[in-house]
Design an enzyme around this catalytic site. Structure first.
Site, PDB file in Angstrom:
ATOM      1  N   SER A 198      -2.970   4.520 -13.254  1.00  0.00           N
ATOM      2  CA  SER A 198      -2.184   3.494 -13.944  1.00  0.00           C
ATOM      3  C   SER A 198      -1.090   4.044 -14.859  1.00  0.00           C
ATOM      4  CB  SER A 198      -3.112   2.586 -14.743  1.00  0.00           C
ATOM      5  OG  SER A 198      -3.841   3.337 -15.682  1.00  0.00           O
ATOM      6  N   HIS A 232      -5.384  -1.371  -9.807  1.00  0.00           N
ATOM      7  CA  HIS A 232      -3.941  -1.677  -9.735  1.00  0.00           C
ATOM      8  C   HIS A 232      -3.433  -1.806  -8.308  1.00  0.00           C
ATOM      9  CE1 HIS A 232      -2.765  -1.404 -13.977  1.00  0.00           C
ATOM     10  NE2 HIS A 232      -3.788  -0.566 -14.069  1.00  0.00           N
ATOM     11  N   LYS A 261      -5.558  -8.500 -12.411  1.00  0.00           N
ATOM     12  CA  LYS A 261      -4.202  -7.936 -12.368  1.00  0.00           C
ATOM     13  C   LYS A 261      -3.412  -8.715 -11.297  1.00  0.00           C
ATOM     14  CE  LYS A 261      -5.972  -3.469 -14.007  1.00  0.00           C
ATOM     15  NZ  LYS A 261      -5.808  -3.624 -15.453  1.00  0.00           N
TER      16      LYS A 261
HETATM   17  C1  LIG Z   1      -7.639   1.892 -13.175  1.00  0.00           C
HETATM   18  C2  LIG Z   1      -8.272   0.782 -13.952  1.00  0.00           C
HETATM   19  N1  LIG Z   1      -9.568   0.509 -13.751  1.00  0.00           N
HETATM   20  C3  LIG Z   1     -10.189  -0.473 -14.422  1.00  0.00           C
HETATM   21  C4  LIG Z   1      -9.515  -1.238 -15.340  1.00  0.00           C
HETATM   22  C5  LIG Z   1     -10.249  -2.323 -16.067  1.00  0.00           C
HETATM   23  O1  LIG Z   1      -9.939  -3.566 -15.526  1.00  0.00           O
HETATM   24  P1  LIG Z   1     -10.533  -4.891 -16.210  1.00  0.00           P
HETATM   25  O2  LIG Z   1      -9.477  -5.351 -17.158  1.00  0.00           O
HETATM   26  O3  LIG Z   1     -10.801  -5.834 -15.108  1.00  0.00           O
HETATM   27  O4  LIG Z   1     -11.760  -4.467 -16.935  1.00  0.00           O
HETATM   28  C6  LIG Z   1      -8.170  -0.994 -15.586  1.00  0.00           C
HETATM   29  C7  LIG Z   1      -7.449  -1.830 -16.571  1.00  0.00           C
HETATM   30  O5  LIG Z   1      -6.686  -1.447 -17.350  1.00  0.00           O
HETATM   31  C8  LIG Z   1      -7.530   0.048 -14.886  1.00  0.00           C
HETATM   32  O6  LIG Z   1      -6.250   0.333 -15.111  1.00  0.00           O
END
Ligand SMILES: Cc1ncc(COP(=O)(O)O)c(C=O)c1O
Length: 416
Positions: A198, A232, A261
């Protein structure tokens, strides 16, 4: 003193965080949103270039309708964890739709993708009880830049250091080296990685990862298992939004995604074959002992999956990919450098200096744009960047205006 002594330590810790500029607690309050990906802050409109709502589904009429109908039918909250008082049909419908979307046997939803990673990783590395047959003999191997939720999942499992290894970010030769080096020392290996990373929008080549794991699988009596967090990627990456698996042609044993997302709703999920899912329903603590998201959110997620697979979804995906290409062309022609050549909606504009990054973010805010500056320790010193996130909702004019304003202030700050 007593409690006050500890509170003093907490206050000092907050002050320390403030001095290293990693503070996160002063959150901007958005009073509302308008069309074309804008937030209202203090009565003024700001175009979002830092949202994960890559397709604009958060404000899609059918998605809202799905949410309202499910809320009306099943209530505002789930009432209890699923194994206590049963599960509303809408969660089952959503899980079936997710399994179908990703061509797997089954799916499980969790309150968030963070909770999914913690629950799935803990359960597969260690099991839940002291009697668990899963305990012991596991090596976990993790990409060096994995998301915090993966890191915490591994931490919570509490394997000792000799059972944990890290491979260099995106370096599958290094992963090969780790797998060879540990052959015969463990019964099984669990390899964990992000699909999309990310911070920079890079992706792990899952096809190569699968090949590497397949080539070494027989060196471990119980094989090599992969967990991929594609939070993502799902919904927006690849021609039909199947994420990093679609772009690379590789498949994870357990694929973690989020509905929060690109799908515009909220909550996390894992899809896998029936053996893994049956085991996880018995063992993932963040699933068993925690409420799922609300039935309304499940209704929204269910409709969002359908939208992505519709002719409208196809157009939205095409528009997103057009916007990504247009942004890349314009920003590079204007003299900015991209930190990596990302083909995802996350586009990292290299600034290379923490102070200039902060100033450019502030100047863009004054001009009505929201972006996120990323500096050390999240990225290495000197790799400070502005993380731009594109959406299908952005217009050509909006992207042009953003680039113009970035040029104006980039020149003033001596960035370009
Ligand atoms: C790579 C990744 N995994 C997991 C998450 C967590 O997602 P959630 O908001 O559904 O907990 C994020 C969120 O920022 C993320 O970027």
């Amino acid at each position: 003193m007593g409690k006050e002594a500890f509170k003093k330590i907490l206050t000092e810790e907050v002050a320390r965080i403030d001095t290293v500029h990693t503070s996160k607690r002063s959150e901007r309050v958005m009073e509302g949103f308008t069309k074309e990906h804008c937030a209202i802050i203090g009565g003024k409109e700001y175009t979002l270039f830092n949202s994960n709502d890559y397709l604009g589904l958060r404000f899609h009429e059918l998605v809202w309708k799905g949410e309202h109908e499910a809320s009306e039918h099943y209530g505002a909250g789930p009432g209890a964890v699923r194994f206590i008082s049963g599960t509303a049909r809408v969660y089952k419908d959503l899980e079936r739709a997710l399994a179908r979307f990703h061509q797997r046997d089954d799916a499980m939803v969790f309150s968030s993708a963070f909770a999914t990673n913690v629950g799935v990783i803990h359960a597969l590395l260690k099991g839940q009880s002291k009697d668990s047959l899963v305990s012991g003999e596991t090596l976990v191997v993790s990409d060096a830049l994995n998301h915090r939720s993966i890191i915490d999942g591994i931490r919570v499992a509490g394997l000792d250091k000799t059972h944990r290894a890290i491979f260099e970010h995106l370096n599958l030769e290094d992963l090969t080296h780790v797998l060879k080096e540990n052959a015969g020392k463990f019964a099984r290996v669990v390899v964990v990685t992000d699909g999309i990373f990310s911070m920079l929008g890079e992706y792990q080549d899952l096809q190569k990862l699968q090949e590497v794991c397949g080539a070494h699988d027989e060196m471990y009596a119980e094989g090599i298992h992969t967990i991929v967090d594609d939070a993502h990627g799902v919904g927006c990456f690849g021609k039909t939004g199947r994420g990093t698996e679609e772009v690379t042609g590789g498949t994870a044993d357990a694929l973690v995604g989020t509905l929060g997302k690109a799908f515009g709703a909220d909550g996390g999920y894992v899809v896998a074959d029936q053996t893994y899912i049956d085991y996880l329903r018995e063992s993932a603590a963040t699933y068993i002992y925690s409420n799922p998201f609300s039935p309304g959110t499940a209704g929204a997620g269910l409709v969002a999956l359908g939208v992505v697979d519709s002719s409208e979804g196809k157009k939205l995906l095409e528009q997103l990919h057009t916007n990504i290409a247009y942004f890349k062309e314009k920003i590079q022609a204007a003299g900015f450098t991209l930190a990596v050549d990302s083909v995802h909606a996350i586009q990292p504009v290299l600034i290379g200096d923490a102070g200039k990054t902060r100033k450019l973010v502030a100047a863009l805010f004054e001009e009505g744009f929201l972006v996120t500056g990323i500096s050390y320790p999240v990225v290495p010193q000197g790799s400070d960047e502005i993380r731009v996130q594109l959406s299908a909702e952005h217009t050509r004019e909006g992207i042009e205006r953003f680039v113009e304003v970035s040029v104006l202030h980039g020149q003033k700050l001596g960035i370009i």
